[in-house]
Design a protein around this motif. Structure first.
Motif, PDB file in Angstrom:
ATOM      1  N   ARG C 120      11.476  -3.801 -20.561  1.00 18.77           N
ATOM      2  CA  ARG C 120      11.200  -2.384 -20.784  1.00 18.77           C
ATOM      3  C   ARG C 120      10.954  -1.843 -19.390  1.00 18.77           C
ATOM      4  O   ARG C 120       9.818  -1.814 -18.917  1.00 18.77           O
ATOM      5  CB  ARG C 120       9.951  -2.178 -21.651  1.00 18.77           C
ATOM      6  N   ALA C 121      12.033  -1.508 -18.718  1.00 16.08           N
ATOM      7  CA  ALA C 121      11.960  -1.165 -17.296  1.00 16.08           C
ATOM      8  C   ALA C 121      10.824  -0.179 -17.061  1.00 16.08           C
ATOM      9  O   ALA C 121      10.619   0.727 -17.882  1.00 16.08           O
ATOM     10  CB  ALA C 121      13.292  -0.587 -16.830  1.00 16.08           C
ATOM     11  N   PRO C 122      10.088  -0.338 -16.018  1.00 16.48           N
ATOM     12  CA  PRO C 122      10.305  -1.297 -14.932  1.00 16.48           C
ATOM     13  C   PRO C 122       9.633  -2.648 -15.137  1.00 16.48           C
ATOM     14  O   PRO C 122       9.543  -3.408 -14.182  1.00 16.48           O
ATOM     15  CB  PRO C 122       9.657  -0.576 -13.744  1.00 16.48           C
ATOM     16  N   PHE C 123       9.190  -2.947 -16.373  1.00 18.61           N
ATOM     17  CA  PHE C 123       8.473  -4.206 -16.565  1.00 18.61           C
ATOM     18  C   PHE C 123       9.209  -5.172 -17.484  1.00 18.61           C
ATOM     19  O   PHE C 123       9.983  -4.765 -18.343  1.00 18.61           O
ATOM     20  CB  PHE C 123       7.052  -3.948 -17.105  1.00 18.61           C
ATOM     21  N   LEU C 124       8.938  -6.457 -17.283  1.00 17.04           N
ATOM     22  CA  LEU C 124       9.445  -7.517 -18.142  1.00 17.04           C
ATOM     23  C   LEU C 124       8.266  -8.078 -18.918  1.00 17.04           C
ATOM     24  O   LEU C 124       7.234  -8.404 -18.327  1.00 17.04           O
ATOM     25  CB  LEU C 124      10.049  -8.645 -17.283  1.00 17.04           C
ATOM     26  N   TRP C 125       8.428  -8.202 -20.224  1.00 11.60           N
ATOM     27  CA  TRP C 125       7.340  -8.694 -21.082  1.00 11.60           C
ATOM     28  C   TRP C 125       7.736 -10.034 -21.676  1.00 11.60           C
ATOM     29  O   TRP C 125       8.833 -10.209 -22.171  1.00 11.60           O
ATOM     30  CB  TRP C 125       7.059  -7.696 -22.209  1.00 11.60           C
ATOM     31  N   ILE C 126       6.789 -10.974 -21.632  1.00  9.09           N
ATOM     32  CA  ILE C 126       7.093 -12.333 -22.098  1.00  9.09           C
ATOM     33  C   ILE C 126       6.165 -12.712 -23.243  1.00  9.09           C
ATOM     34  O   ILE C 126       5.009 -12.282 -23.302  1.00  9.09           O
ATOM     35  CB  ILE C 126       6.970 -13.345 -20.927  1.00  9.09           C
ATOM     36  N   TRP C 127       6.678 -13.536 -24.149  1.00  7.85           N
ATOM     37  CA  TRP C 127       5.895 -14.066 -25.270  1.00  7.85           C
ATOM     38  C   TRP C 127       5.780 -15.580 -25.085  1.00  7.85           C
ATOM     39  O   TRP C 127       6.779 -16.279 -25.071  1.00  7.85           O
ATOM     40  CB  TRP C 127       6.596 -13.769 -26.603  1.00  7.85           C
ATOM     41  N   MET C 128       4.575 -16.075 -24.943  1.00  6.34           N
ATOM     42  CA  MET C 128       4.388 -17.503 -24.712  1.00  6.34           C
ATOM     43  C   MET C 128       3.662 -18.181 -25.868  1.00  6.34           C
ATOM     44  O   MET C 128       3.258 -19.334 -25.758  1.00  6.34           O
ATOM     45  CB  MET C 128       3.676 -17.714 -23.370  1.00  6.34           C
ATOM     46  N   GLY C 129       3.526 -17.461 -26.965  1.00  5.94           N
ATOM     47  CA  GLY C 129       2.895 -18.050 -28.151  1.00  5.94           C
ATOM     48  C   GLY C 129       3.900 -18.878 -28.936  1.00  5.94           C
ATOM     49  O   GLY C 129       5.007 -19.155 -28.466  1.00  5.94           O
ATOM     50  N   PRO C 130       3.533 -19.283 -30.148  1.00  5.14           N
ATOM     51  CA  PRO C 130       4.419 -20.116 -30.973  1.00  5.14           C
ATOM     52  C   PRO C 130       5.751 -19.420 -31.201  1.00  5.14           C
ATOM     53  O   PRO C 130       5.801 -18.202 -31.422  1.00  5.14           O
ATOM     54  CB  PRO C 130       3.643 -20.246 -32.295  1.00  5.14           C
ATOM     55  N   GLU C 131       6.792 -20.202 -31.120  1.00  2.41           N
ATOM     56  CA  GLU C 131       8.145 -19.698 -31.352  1.00  2.41           C
ATOM     57  C   GLU C 131       8.200 -19.066 -32.733  1.00  2.41           C
ATOM     58  O   GLU C 131       7.602 -19.554 -33.680  1.00  2.41           O
ATOM     59  CB  GLU C 131       9.130 -20.862 -31.310  1.00  2.41           C
ATOM     60  N   GLY C 132       8.923 -18.008 -32.859  1.00  2.41           N
ATOM     61  CA  GLY C 132       9.109 -17.422 -34.180  1.00  2.41           C
ATOM     62  C   GLY C 132       8.032 -16.415 -34.536  1.00  2.41           C
ATOM     63  O   GLY C 132       8.186 -15.663 -35.491  1.00  2.41           O
TER      64      GLY C 132
END
Lengths: 356, 356, 356
Positions: C120-132
């Motif tokens: 979501r420019a200008p930022f990158l968001w990551i999910w590191m919790g359980p897959e799915g």
């Protein structure tokens, strides 16, 4: 902080604190606290803030704002009050929270721990034991360092080694010919062990150098050349915090009415910083001589020599720190170590008294 | 020091020692011990003092004065005896305390641990296992490094990674095209895995490069250009301490009476320093060519390439060191890793023999 | 990684992770991923590799080769695939091992962990919790940072302190007059605490500055001088990952048809790196003014001010790190800390939801 009574064995385990709290320790020097200066110093494992109040006395308190933990030494003084740099929490010199800028009243429980501190110029002595057990009568003093008939020079080293390593160092001067070959080593004959004596809780060594020429460090001012004189060295571990060395020089040829006795004293003052590091303040003083160049020469020799000790003690401590727990390093003691071993027992007695 | 038998899995847990003590390990190089020089080196977790005696042989002992723990390497030699810089305790080259300057007699129990050490120039081999179990017959030797028909160059790196990472590195040269793109990578075709064989306790790989032009590092001296020749590489983990690589080059077109075989050898000698660091001595040798500029070029290529390995291995170890205990890093092995896995079993066998 | 639910007390124990995994966190900025660039970043204790694929989207996976553990960020891209520098293991952008150069087939279990990542420019968001459990609908967006009617500047700091220290910092701006005397401190009247409100799971403060001249940072572009205007500041901890501050400026004297409302927004985006360090991305944006020199001045003031915060927060964390376990630092809270304490409960709710 855990305290472990020590036995005969090495008291230097990095995992244990080997210092009594119930003792006056040197916290710094009078001349460090210039107007408005904030000094932060870790003493016995605790960060302490020191500053001089407008009445000339000294304040000592925990160097940690009770609000969100910023070191108060990063803030500034407002009169005798200390202001935290983070949100402006203001404390009296007695550690009482007296102002939160954004509200009218302060919570009553907002108080920093303060420490009794006594100035005996040129040193500041602090009590970090239980409140109410501090006895101002027990504070050491070296009045001769304020006596106009004496001259002195001193310094401070932060040594990355347990303070007991330095205590043992100054109780056994037979390291002079090896560690201090080019400084004190050239001065004196410490090729044989001294005599050690117990004087109450104090541990001392005595060594006489009679009918000998005077070593350069003592002779610099007197300029006696090879004249044969008598000298008695006495070094004493007064407490874990303090070691006092006195060389008493007597000129047997002094005529009637002529001065015959001269004193040269080293103060060795050690305060644990952490379990593996300490502060070391030294002062070299004498009641004779006013030669400025002699004083500068003596200070310079002492500075170099104590840096040599620092190098040795830190090398020992590094090896201790790398040793696996529990610390059981092999150790063989010499006759000359008697004083050092007595100092370990002296420390042990202090520690046991504390755990009663 | 705790030793843990290893399984198939990673033997690199920073919390465990993964090296056998009952083995001769390289302690240093002959040319390090110039006259009177004291070398202090941590080997298998222990600080060792090395020096050359007047009869040319080498002394190896604990680098820690039994008196108060100063590293003896900070002192100096008196003939073949070592003098501690702190109080002048003096030890024979057999680690026996022979003099305390301030007293007439020495305590009998004053002895440093010494280590059997054998010189097989250009390397020094040390035994740090139980006394009396050292068998001098088991010391490795590379006599060709003393043979005038051979030339060699070598170096030493202190690598901040477990030594087994280097062992595995030299057993699988398929990293050449990736790690050594500009050094060894240009040399050889290690695009396919080698063949791995077990020879007793030894682990080896073999790979043939037949009817091919010679790689530059081998060709530099021979100057054969694109001539098609045969080469057989054999790399062998002789023990956890020693890896030996030999390239046998055969010129199939050599006329009768002409020389047809040439050898190029790498010695890779690894000695753990701590659980997470090691010493790495390498030597590149060949029995042909006397071009000085070829030798310099080979040494320079090797130096650059081993620095590339160091960078890779240290990056791996840093991640291992940051991993939470117990160490159970996921690991997928390739066919080319067979040799490395065999080396882990080789190590395991050494470790099990030791814990019997 | 252990997660400990927190109470009212300090959530900064270096021995515990105090961040939820089930949350979108900022991983970086869009403009970091130039063509072919590999970014390695430790996020929530895990090393993550980030790169941009040929279709413009972003790949995120564990930065550790499953073969022998080298960081993949030391390798290179081959199209959208990542090649390990050690032995050339090649992975798809989905983390699947697709090539081992020395063999025909790859083991099926060869897969890196990948992470959902959304730009979501200008930022990158990551999910590191359980897959799915990643729900793309929950990703934050600041569309005004892509709106041509807005201008913004931003920066990144790696702060050696727990991220909650920064969260609490931006929820209580009464530190302005003390920490930011020469930057934000001169701007605004934060001498009294704001009003704090709970809005669902969000924590906010509101403070009005009515009938006052505009502070320099807001006035730089408008050039209103001493004109009396109304301003409402609202700061909100949207989640442990995100804090949004908006100043709404209203000119009460705007004539009919004239613009009367102006917005100035700070985004404060925090992502834990380790238990004691975090990444901090900030952006200062406004929907008025296009003066380049005003933008540069605002960016420079903000940069200096956030460096002041960094100094303060790191000093606090150093003391925390030195404190013995279990962490029970004395703490006295002020009225102005309400928001910070609410943020601790906000965090606690996130943590509890996770441990269900």
């Amino acid at each position: 902080m855990s305290s472990t009574p020590i036995g005969q064995c090495q008291p230097y385990d990095p995992r244990n604190a080997n210092y009594p709290l119930n003792l006056w320790w040197v916290a710094g020097r009078s001349d460090e606290l210039e107007d408005g200066k904030l000094v932060s110093r870790k003493l016995l494992g605790t960060d302490v803030l020191l500053y001089r109040k407008s009445d000339g006395s000294v304040a000592a308190m925990e160097d940690r704002c009770i609000h969100r933990g910023l070191p108060l030494s990063m803030g500034w003084l407002d009169g005798d009050k200390i202001v935290c740099r983070y949100h402006g929490f203001k404390y009296s010199h007695e550690g009482k929270l007296v102002e939160i800028p954004t509200q009218e009243r302060c919570p009553k429980r907002g108080a920093l721990r303060t420490f009794p501190i006594v100035e005996r110029a040129p040193f500041l002595w602090i009590w970090m034991g239980p409140e109410g057990e501090a006895d101002i009568e027990e504070v050491s003093d070296f009045p001769w360092l304020r006596d106009p008939n004496w001259v002195w020079a001193g310094g401070h080293l932060n040594i990355m080694a347990n303070y007991m390593l330095l205590k043992e160092n100054v109780l056994d001067l037979t390291h002079f010919p090896f560690v201090h070959q080019t400084t004190f080593g050239a001065l004196d004959d410490y090729e044989a062990a001294a005599t050690f004596v117990q004087e109450g809780s104090r541990v001392a060594f005595i060594k006489e150098f009679n009918n000998q020429p005077l070593s350069p460090i003592y002779n610099k001012d007197l300029e006696w050349g090879d004249r044969l004189v008598n000298r008695t060295d006495k070094g004493m571990s007064v407490s874990p915090a303090e070691h006092l060395f006195t060389a008493t020089i007597v000129d047997p040829n002094a005529g009637p009415g002529e001065r015959s006795e001269y004193l040269f004293r080293f103060q060795h003052l050690t305060t644990p910083e952490t379990n593996t590091t300490h502060h070391y303040w030294w002062a070299a003083s004498r009641n004779y001589g006013v030669h400025d160049d002699a004083s500068a020469w003596i200070a310079s020799i002492a500075q170099t020599a104590f840096a040599e000790d620092k190098e040795v003690l830190e090398a020992i401590q590094r090896r201790i720190n790398e040793s696996p727990a529990p610390l059981e390093l092999p150790e063989v003691s010499a006759i000359a170590d008697q004083g050092g071993l007595m100092a370990r027992r002296q420390l042990q007695a202090y520690m046991e008294r504390e755990s009663r």
